[in-house]
Design an enzyme around this catalytic site. Structure first.
Site, PDB file in Angstrom:
ATOM      1  N   SER A 116       0.860  -1.184   0.000  1.00  0.00           N
ATOM      2  CA  SER A 116       0.000   0.000   0.000  1.00  0.00           C
ATOM      3  C   SER A 116       0.892   1.229   0.000  1.00  0.00           C
ATOM      4  O   SER A 116       1.628   1.460   0.963  1.00  0.00           O
ATOM      5  CB  SER A 116      -0.917   0.007   1.227  1.00  0.00           C
ATOM      6  OG  SER A 116      -1.835  -1.060   1.173  1.00  0.00           O
ATOM      7  N   LYS A 127      -7.372   1.082  -3.275  1.00  0.00           N
ATOM      8  CA  LYS A 127      -7.024   0.652  -1.907  1.00  0.00           C
ATOM      9  C   LYS A 127      -7.289   1.777  -0.909  1.00  0.00           C
ATOM     10  O   LYS A 127      -7.787   1.531   0.197  1.00  0.00           O
ATOM     11  CB  LYS A 127      -5.560   0.222  -1.844  1.00  0.00           C
ATOM     12  CG  LYS A 127      -5.074  -0.171  -0.438  1.00  0.00           C
ATOM     13  CD  LYS A 127      -5.876  -1.346   0.137  1.00  0.00           C
ATOM     14  CE  LYS A 127      -5.466  -1.656   1.589  1.00  0.00           C
ATOM     15  NZ  LYS A 127      -4.156  -2.297   1.698  1.00  0.00           N
ATOM     16  N   LYS A 158      -1.284   5.589   8.500  1.00  0.00           N
ATOM     17  CA  LYS A 158      -0.543   5.875   7.260  1.00  0.00           C
ATOM     18  C   LYS A 158      -1.504   5.943   6.079  1.00  0.00           C
ATOM     19  O   LYS A 158      -1.414   6.857   5.236  1.00  0.00           O
ATOM     20  CB  LYS A 158       0.494   4.784   7.003  1.00  0.00           C
ATOM     21  CG  LYS A 158       1.274   4.929   5.697  1.00  0.00           C
ATOM     22  CD  LYS A 158       1.899   3.615   5.231  1.00  0.00           C
ATOM     23  CE  LYS A 158       0.851   2.662   4.658  1.00  0.00           C
ATOM     24  NZ  LYS A 158       1.436   1.462   4.034  1.00  0.00           N
TER      25      LYS A 158
END
Length: 281
Positions: free
Chosen positions: A78, A152, A220
């Site tokens: 990611s 995502k 994050k």
């Protein structure tokens, strides 16, 4: 994920910056490479899955001289959308294709080969890697390079926001005199039903914050969502609030499960707590 590829009959060379982490795969039939160059030099498909985009860039940059032309790199980490574009540009200079393909489904989905795989790249490259990705889960091409990372981020936006709302519902039930466990049972099967309510709702009731997906990872991802929104020229007010929620407990509980969003909501309400169980990390 690596074991599922081996079970499907694919020859697999594994490399990790810490060799000891890769060595257990030897028992399942993987060849453990001693160097990064050894791992990639003969590979038609190279899969990377690392902690963040800067780490991926470092590893790809180190491997550039060893890639063979015509190979395809599939990054399942990611990362930021911009980082995916940078990796694509790096690889294109040496004749290597690129698919960004982050996943959702957690450790359970990885083991069961049921991951949602969001892919960005050319249709031709996607068709070449699709049989391999299908061993790991359900791959879907969602657009050009970096679109997988966008998908995502959308996934993580929904996950982070939903977990925060579930946490608020749990605390409201407790504080207003309802049994949180009974409330969860009552609403399941209605419009509020979700996999998150099923799995993470129970973790909140049990106060079992053993990861799973971690607070530091969700924080994050929320940061990357806000960056993507800024670059796209849009305002996401709910996501901004959710980002604050995760950052409020990031220093205290970085490795806790995402369901520890409950702790962030309780922090905003001193003296209020869901259940009597001890917190488990």
């Amino acid at each position: 994920m690596a074991k599922n590829l081996l079970k499907a009959g694919y020859p697999l060379t594994a490399w990790n910056r810490t060799r000891e982490k890769a060595e257990p795969l030897a028992a399942d039939g993987a060849h453990i490479a001693s160097t990064l160059a050894e791992a990639v030099k003969d590979a038609d498909i190279i899969i990377t899955i690392l902690a963040d985009g800067s780490t991926v860039i470092d590893v790809i940059n180190a491997a550039l001289p060893a890639f063979k032309r015509g190979a395809i790199v599939v990054d399942m980490s990611s990362t930021k959308q911009s980082e995916a574009k940078d990796i694509h540009a790096m690889l294109a200079k040496v004749g290597v294709g690129f698919i960004d393909a982050p996943v959702s489904g957690g450790t359970v989905g990885a083991a069961a080969a049921t991951l949602a795989i969001m892919a960005g790249g050319s249709a031709a490259n996607f068709e070449q890697v699709k049989p391999v990705l299908s061993v790991l889960g359900r791959p879907t091409l969602v657009g050009a390079v970096s679109a997988g990372q966008v998908a995502k981020l959308c996934n993580q936006l929904i996950v982070g926001g939903t977990l925060s709302i579930i946490a608020e519902a749990m605390l409201l039930a407790q504080a207003a005199g309802a049994d949180p466990a009974a409330m969860r049972t009552a609403i399941r099967g209605g419009f509020a039903e979700s996999r998150l309510l099923e799995v993470h709702g129970q973790r909140m009731l049990d106060r079992a914050f053993i990861p799973g997906g971690q607070i530091k990872t969700q924080a994050k991802d929320m940061d990357n969502i806000m960056i993507a929104a800024q670059e796209a020229g849009i305002t996401l007010p709910v996501s901004a609030l959710v980002t604050e929620i995760y950052h409020s407990i990031l220093d205290a509980y970085p490795n806790a499960d995402q369901s520890a969003a409950l702790l962030a909501i309780e922090k905003l309400n001193p003296g209020k707590r869901v259940g009597d169980a001890e917190d488990k990390f």
